[in-house]
Design a protein around this motif. Structure first.
Motif, PDB file in Angstrom:
ATOM      1  N   GLU A 102     -11.166   9.141  28.229  1.00 27.17           N
ATOM      2  CA  GLU A 102     -10.751   7.880  27.616  1.00 27.17           C
ATOM      3  C   GLU A 102      -9.238   7.756  27.576  1.00 27.17           C
ATOM      4  N   MET A 120      -1.755  11.716  17.547  1.00 25.46           N
ATOM      5  CA  MET A 120      -3.067  12.123  17.057  1.00 25.46           C
ATOM      6  C   MET A 120      -4.178  11.517  17.885  1.00 25.46           C
ATOM      7  N   LYS A 133      -2.850   0.849  12.230  1.00 26.68           N
ATOM      8  CA  LYS A 133      -2.978  -0.555  11.831  1.00 26.68           C
ATOM      9  C   LYS A 133      -2.380  -0.779  10.438  1.00 26.68           C
ATOM     10  N   ILE A 134      -2.682   0.172   9.557  1.00 34.32           N
ATOM     11  CA  ILE A 134      -2.158   0.052   8.187  1.00 34.32           C
ATOM     12  C   ILE A 134      -0.635   0.136   8.194  1.00 34.32           C
ATOM     13  N   TYR A 184       0.073   4.957   1.283  1.00 32.15           N
ATOM     14  CA  TYR A 184      -0.182   5.298   2.679  1.00 32.15           C
ATOM     15  C   TYR A 184       1.082   5.730   3.415  1.00 32.15           C
ATOM     16  N   HIS A 206      -4.374   9.314   4.922  1.00 36.66           N
ATOM     17  CA  HIS A 206      -4.694   9.111   6.331  1.00 36.66           C
ATOM     18  C   HIS A 206      -5.696  10.149   6.856  1.00 36.66           C
ATOM     19  N   ASP A 207      -5.897  11.236   6.062  1.00 34.92           N
ATOM     20  CA  ASP A 207      -6.804  12.278   6.535  1.00 34.92           C
ATOM     21  C   ASP A 207      -8.199  11.728   6.816  1.00 34.92           C
ATOM     22  N   SER A 208      -8.588  10.722   6.039  1.00 34.68           N
ATOM     23  CA  SER A 208      -9.948  10.209   6.198  1.00 34.68           C
ATOM     24  C   SER A 208     -10.017   9.062   7.195  1.00 34.68           C
ATOM     25  N   LEU A 209      -8.893   8.747   7.825  1.00 34.73           N
ATOM     26  CA  LEU A 209      -8.868   7.584   8.717  1.00 34.73           C
ATOM     27  C   LEU A 209      -8.658   8.010  10.156  1.00 34.73           C
ATOM     28  N   THR A 210      -9.153   7.166  11.063  1.00 41.46           N
ATOM     29  CA  THR A 210      -8.861   7.411  12.468  1.00 41.46           C
ATOM     30  C   THR A 210      -7.425   6.986  12.747  1.00 41.46           C
ATOM     31  N   ARG A 248       0.856  -1.199   0.000  1.00 40.93           N
ATOM     32  CA  ARG A 248       0.000   0.000   0.000  1.00 40.93           C
ATOM     33  C   ARG A 248       0.881   1.233   0.000  1.00 40.93           C
ATOM     34  N   MET A 288      -6.884   3.209  12.898  1.00 44.42           N
ATOM     35  CA  MET A 288      -6.856   2.536  11.607  1.00 44.42           C
ATOM     36  C   MET A 288      -5.545   2.822  10.876  1.00 44.42           C
TER      37      MET A 288
END
Lengths: 776, 145
Positions: free
Chosen positions: A669, A659, A618-619, A596, A608-612, A593, A615
């Motif tokens: 949390e 982040m 993890k990638i 990324y 990565h902007d659209s990912l938490t 990938r 996630m």
């Protein structure tokens, strides 16, 4: 050393050591036992000297023993004995008688034919005379019966005397005088030939060729008293024929006399040997007298001094020493079970000592190799290989000891492991072989010298051409060592020449054999040498090619890290080639990938902007597992694929961790730290440790805006400190001093900072000069 | 407090995780839910098919599966929504819709299931579809894939 205050008792510690290393220990014990099988038994070795050696100690006969003759002397003696034992022949009068009568019957038969010839002639004339009378038919029938009886007789004659067949002279011989037959007296001719034969027989004709008779004299048994002749007195068949021919020539002195030819034919046919070789008796007597030849030439008495210390050994001394060695080994063979056991124990102990010398070194200074039993097995195989070859060459084939390929062991150990292992290992092998072939100090010195030269030439082998260099260096070393031994001990030039030839042959073949064995050992034991690593550097390797095409940014990052890592490991003498190869392949997983990873994001949005963060992490973390899978699919050696998980150790994916922290900062949390950590393991070698630092430094330095040398240095410090504090370098053998050297200095030329300086084209400028913006 | 955890099969990367979460959260807010703990999983057909066989004893491809973990009567919603990206893409092609819109619809549909909406009768289906269309109009699903 027993430390009572230690919580574990000595026994306990030994037990733990044994249970951890039982494989290694069993390899070493079997190695000792195997080697002991190839050692010459017992004490026969202790007096091995050559002519002109200096005795190291006074040697005193331990018991009476005979002095053996030298090989040459013994052979000479045996030969003389054979010469002295006469060959035995029997004179056969019956042969003479039989041949004489055969000759007369030949003449009778020929006369008979001649008469029939005359009859036929007469009856033919009658046929002619009576051609007009009534007796014609009768005459004709008589003539035809005469003709038939003639041809029958002629056929019978040639059947008996085939030597005469198809010869014009003999055909004429059978004709009556009127038809061109013999003009001379046949009786006289017969008498002459018989006389010539009898002359020869009287002297005696041997039935075997003179050249196979080794004795000087011959015995001829005439039936009553054997008579001794010298070899020249009797003739073999060839000589007899020659003599007979001479006689014929003197009797019939006319050159054209047909009787010369005919007579010689008769002689060849009828004059056969009358002295018959008695092979059985002769050989029995020869063996009996050979057995009586003494093998020794005197005796050395118990407590007699054979040679004093520091005395030069001459031929006679040497012979005494060799006789003693033979005697000792004979004694050993007759030793009782107890004594055999004792000498065998001695052998085991001496081998054990010489082996432990090397393996102790391994277990202390190269424990990572000692811990792998496969590696110990490789080393053991090298030991056994050399000892078997040495035993074969010196004891079985009687070659020179200089043909033993000691340098093969040196080069194998150096290339498969490292130079220090090579040196220690060879020393122990050379000593073993030196003792095995009889305390041969000259061999030990030569072996050590040649091996150290071999180790020096192949210590950083990266190309096959080094093997050629090794051949030439070894030949040079051979010349030096032979000269120095020769001059020191005082060998003559022919000995030196022979030694030199053996060593040169050895020098040429050893590197070639080494190259072959390396390939075999690499494949069968999964060792990766620098020679195979070099092949992985090729940018045309399918994996690198893919990396370049699919993840160009990662590829460039890998190459830069490779430069950094090689410079860093050079600074601390680690395996720089391995570092570079590891760097090239460490980020393979990013091919799956590529978009990324920041280095491959040349345009567009950050994926990565659209990912938490979870996630994203993890990638990112997945590239380690993907990388290992690719490495496995493409068959990368383990030593290289180890770099893939280890270059991150168990460190955190820091950016996304932060982040995630940011995201939950206003809530109660918690962020799960382990979800952001790489799986590990942590680097466990200097090389993987170096790569971890270099790859982090490369990424970090790239992120500096307007880099200058001080910012870079600070960043390097920060990265190293961060990794240290995170405990990532806990399992690798890098010392703080190593880390300092790896970092390098701003104005130095080793370590990584000079490389970074080169990458970012920074001249050394300090902010005080106020030119820091001029970073071109 | 609404807590959404998203899992995306690493072979199916490309889904805007944050927007997906927003759509899910907005749906819950519209339905007046303030406490929830939901796992949103984007997976392959294979996984959904296996779940379908295991829990519903039905063997056919399906686009979304929702599990309510606690009771429907509890105020807090705990559950899991599995969405097949492959189905979403196929459906989008079939109805000539944008993939992003189809994905958003699946997320809303799954969430509604968690809230005890059903689609076993035509009548129930109609109610759900109406709601979905309404929410789709309000939410930002642009470029979710």
């Amino acid at each position: 050393m027993i430390r009572k205050n230690n919580s574990q008792s000595l026994v306990e510690r030994i037990r733990i050591f044994l249970s951890n290393n039982y494989k290694q220990i069993s390899i070493l014990i079997s190695l000792t036992i195997i080697l002991s099988l190839f050692f010459q038994r017992g004490r026969s070795l202790q007096y091995s000297y050559n002519i002109d050696d200096i005795a190291r100690e006074p040697i005193i006969a331990p018991y009476n023993f005979p002095i053996l003759k030298t090989k040459v002397k013994l052979e000479e003696d045996l030969n003389n004995t054979l010469k002295a034992e006469p060959f035995i022949f029997n004179r056969k009068q019956e042969i003479v008688d039989k041949q004489s009568s055969n000759l007369s019957s030949f003449f009778l038969f020929s006369n008979d034919i001649r008469l029939v010839n005359i009859d036929l002639l007469n009856s033919r004339n009658l046929v002619y005379d009576y051609r007009y009378t009534d007796k014609f038919l009768e005459a004709k029938s008589i003539a035809s019966s005469d003709s038939a009886s003639l041809s029958q007789k002629v056929i019978e004659f040639y059947k008996l005397y085939s030597f005469a067949k198809d010869k014009e002279d003999w055909n004429k011989f059978l004709m009556p005088v009127s038809q061109g037959g013999p003009q001379y007296s046949l009786k006289e001719f017969q008498k002459d030939i018989l006389q010539i034969c009898r002359n020869r027989w009287a002297i005696g004709i041997l039935d075997i060729n003179e050249s196979i008779i080794v004795s000087n004299q011959l015995t001829v048994d005439n039936g009553d008293i054997p008579i001794l002749y010298s070899l020249s007195e009797l003739d073999d068949l060839n000589e007899a024929w020659t003599e007979a021919k001479k006689e014929i020539t003197s009797i019939y002195n006319d050159e054209n006399d047909i009787r010369r030819e005919l007579g010689y034919d008769l002689i060849v046919e009828f004059m056969i040997p009358n002295l018959i070789y008695d092979k059985q008796t002769t050989e029995r007597r020869q063996n009996a007298s050979l057995d009586r030849v003494p093998r020794s030439k005197g005796i050395v008495l118990k407590d007699e001094m054979i040679v004093d210390a520091n005395q030069r050994i001459n031929e006679e001394d040497l012979q005494k020493l060799q006789s003693l060695a033979v005697e000792i080994s004979k004694e050993n063979r007759t030793l009782g079970l107890k004594d055999t056991f004792i000498t065998y124990m001695g052998r085991l102990l001496i081998i054990g000592i010489l082996i432990s010398y090397f393996f102790t070194f391994l277990s202390i200074f190269r424990s990572h190799i000692f811990e792998k039993w496969q590696m110990l097995l490789v080393i053991a195989i090298i030991y056994v290989f050399i000892i078997i070859i040495a035993n074969l060459f010196v004891y079985q084939l009687d070659f020179s000891e200089f043909l033993i390929p000691i340098t093969v062991a040196a080069m194998l150990l150096t290339i498969l492991f490292d130079a220090r292992i090579g040196f220690m290992g060879t020393t122990s092998i050379v000593l073993l072989v030196g003792i095995m072939i009889g305390n041969n100090l000259e061999f030990i010195v030569t072996g050590l010298f040649m091996s150290s030269i071999a180790i020096y030439t192949v210590r950083r082998i990266r190309t096959r051409s080094k093997f050629i260099t090794a051949i030439f260096s070894l030949i040079g070393a051979s010349i030096i060592i032979v000269l120095s031994h020769g001059l020191f001990i005082g060998h003559n030039f022919s000995t030196m020449g022979a030694d030199l030839v053996y060593l040169i042959v050895n020098s040429i073949f050893s590197p070639i054999i080494t190259y072959g064995l390396i390939i075999i050992l690499e494949v069968s034991f999964g060792i990766t040498t620098d020679l195979s690593l070099v092949e992985l550097l090729d940018f045309n390797h399918p994996l690198l090619k893919r990396l370049q095409q699919e993840a160009n940014g990662t590829f460039n990052h890998s190459v830069v890290v490779g430069n950094l890592a090689e410079a860093s490991s050079d600074a601390i003498n680690a395996r720089s080639l391995l570092c570079r190869v590891g760097a090239y392949y460490h980020d393979l997983g990013k091919m799956e990938r590529p978009e990324y990873y920041i280095e491959n994001q040349f345009m567009g949005d950050n994926k990565h902007d659209s990912l938490t963060p979870a996630m994203s992490s993890k990638i990112i973390r997945k590239h380690v597992i993907d990388g290992l899978k690719l490495a496995n699919d493409y068959g990368l050696p383990n030593i290289v694929s180890d770099f893939i998980p280890m270059h991150h150790g168990t460190s955190r994916v820091e950016y996304f961790y932060r982040m995630a922290l940011e995201a939950v900062k206003d809530t109660d949390e918690k962020v799960d730290d382990s979800a952001y950590r790489y799986p590990g393991p942590k680097p466990n070698t200097k090389e993987t440790g170096i790569l971890m630092i270099c790859e982090a430094v490369e990424a970090a330095v790239r992120s500096i805006k307007n880099p200058d040398i001080l910012k870079i240095e600070a960043m390097v410090d920060k990265v190293i400190k961060g990794r240290l504090e995170d405990g990532q370098l806990d399992e690798c053998p890098l010392t703080l001093d190593d880390l300092r050297k790896i970092k390098g200095t701003v104005d130095g030329n080793s370590g990584m900072i000079p490389v970074l300086r080169g990458i970012y084209h920074i001249r050394i400028e300090y902010p005080e000069n106020d030119t820091s913006s001029d970073n071109t | 407090m609404i807590d959404v955890n998203v899992e995306i099969d690493l072979d199916l990367l490309g889904i805007d995780e944050k927007k997906s979460i927003n759509i899910l959260k907005s749906t819950l807010e519209k339905e007046l839910i303030s406490k929830a703990k939901i796992n949103l999983i984007f997976a392959k057909d294979e996984l959904l098919n296996n779940l379908k066989i295991e829990y519903f004893q039905k063997d056919h491809l399906t686009d979304v599966i929702a599990f309510r973990i606690n009771n429907y009567t509890d105020t807090e919603v705990e559950g899991e929504i599995y969405i097949s990206l492959e189905r979403a893409i196929d459906n989008a092609k079939e109805y000539d819709e944008e993939i992003s819109k189809e994905l958003a619809r699946l997320i809303i549909h799954g969430t509604l299931h968690l809230l005890n909406y059903k689609d076993s009768t035509e009548e129930e289906k109609l109610i759900m579809t109406k709601l979905e269309n309404k929410y789709l109009k309000d939410f930002d699903w642009n470029k979710i894939f």
